[in-house]
Design an enzyme around this catalytic site. Structure first.
Site, PDB file in Angstrom:
ATOM      1  CB  SER A  26      50.801  42.193  47.888  1.00  0.00           C
ATOM      2  OG  SER A  26      50.061  42.574  47.423  1.00  0.00           O
ATOM      3  CG  HIS A  79      52.801  39.826  43.490  1.00  0.00           C
ATOM      4  ND1 HIS A  79      53.383  41.136  43.793  1.00  0.00           N
ATOM      5  CD2 HIS A  79      51.335  40.061  43.993  1.00  0.00           C
ATOM      6  CE1 HIS A  79      53.462  41.474  44.072  1.00  0.00           C
ATOM      7  NE2 HIS A  79      52.029  41.144  44.335  1.00  0.00           N
ATOM      8  CG  ASP A 114      55.944  41.372  41.286  1.00  0.00           C
ATOM      9  OD1 ASP A 114      54.827  40.899  40.747  1.00  0.00           O
ATOM     10  OD2 ASP A 114      55.792  41.317  42.924  1.00  0.00           O
TER      11      ASP A 114
HETATM   12  C1  MLT Z   1      47.327  43.960  44.827  1.00  0.00           C
HETATM   13  O1  MLT Z   1      46.606  43.369  44.128  1.00  0.00           O
HETATM   14  O2  MLT Z   1      47.694  43.497  46.036  1.00  0.00           O
HETATM   15  C2  MLT Z   1      48.116  44.912  44.189  1.00  0.00           C
HETATM   16  O3  MLT Z   1      48.794  43.889  43.985  1.00  0.00           O
HETATM   17  C3  MLT Z   1      48.797  45.694  45.066  1.00  0.00           C
HETATM   18  C4  MLT Z   1      48.375  46.732  45.503  1.00  0.00           C
HETATM   19  O4  MLT Z   1      47.368  46.828  44.392  1.00  0.00           O
HETATM   20  O5  MLT Z   1      48.059  47.375  46.447  1.00  0.00           O
END
Ligand code: MLT
Length: 214
Positions: free
Chosen positions: A111, A192, A161
């Site tokens: 992520s 996700h 996702d």
């Molecule tokens: C997260 O929640 O980490 C996002 O989906 C990805 C990011 O902000 O880099």
């Protein structure tokens, strides 16, 4: 926890488990994670490799991240670029400090960690030999594509996702391929969250594509 000279990331380092093993996994956690989160994953993916696991230096309402965002999926580009260089410099100084091979670093990110790894491939490709990106987005589209020939990249993605639409995943794979990288895109019928199917696919990929004498 130990600090190395240069950009001071709190981090964990575990040396290679076997004499002659020269690969290091750079473990990059997701939002609200820390330097301990991906250690077990790293050990599972490549048991003998050294592990370098920094904690992101941005706090979003107390949650560690690797760079600032303005909203979900909307990144502060100035901050992303600066922190990508800081992380790349940290990896180089950690290689000196811990005496690992800077030419054998494989990023493993989830992520937010996958996003800064993708940003590193675009901005500082010489720092990474390869990357395993779980649920990444396109961090930015560079004006000039870097030369990623010889880089191997695994992308794990979920068809449902809720944070990363399929066209983002496919767009990133195409961007990296267009720059010359060899990309394997692995889909799971999930959201996700990191799931076992993609971890096992990444493990198989890493063992087949990342032999030490590459
Ligand atoms: C997260 O929640 O980490 C996002 O989906 C990805 C990011 O902000 O880099």
């Amino acid at each position: 926890m130990k600090q190395v000279p240069g950009p001071g990331f709190i981090h964990q380092f575990e040396k290679a488990g076997q004499e002659g093993e020269n690969r290091t996994l750079l473990l990059l956690h997701g939002t609200d994670g820390n330097e301990k989160d991906l250690l077990a994953l790293g050990r599972h993916l490549l048991p003998e490799a050294a592990l370098l696991s920094p904690r992101g230096q941005v706090l979003e309402r107390g949650m560690p991240r690797f760079f600032r965002r303005l909203a979900e999926g909307v990144f502060d580009q100035e901050d992303l670029h600066r922190r990508t260089h800081e992380l790349a410099d940290f990896v180089i100084s950690a290689a000196e400090n811990y005496n690992f091979d800077p030419g054998q670093v494989i990023a493993v990110g989830y992520s937010n960690g996958a996003n800064i790894a993708a940003s590193m491939l675009l901005l500082r490709p010489s720092v990474l030999k390869a990357a395993v990106l779980f649920h990444p987005m396109i961090p930015f589209v560079p004006e000039t594509a870097p030369d990623l020939s010889g880089k191997r990249i695994f992308i794990g993605a979920g068809r449902y996702d809720e944070l990363v639409p399929q066209d983002q995943t496919e767009g990133l794979a195409n961007l990296l391929r267009g720059a010359g990288a060899e990309v394997q895109l692995h889909w799971e019928e999930t959201g996700h969250e990191l799931n076992r199917g993609e971890v096992e696919a990444a493990r198989t990929w890493i063992h087949s594509r990342m032999s030490q004498d590459d």
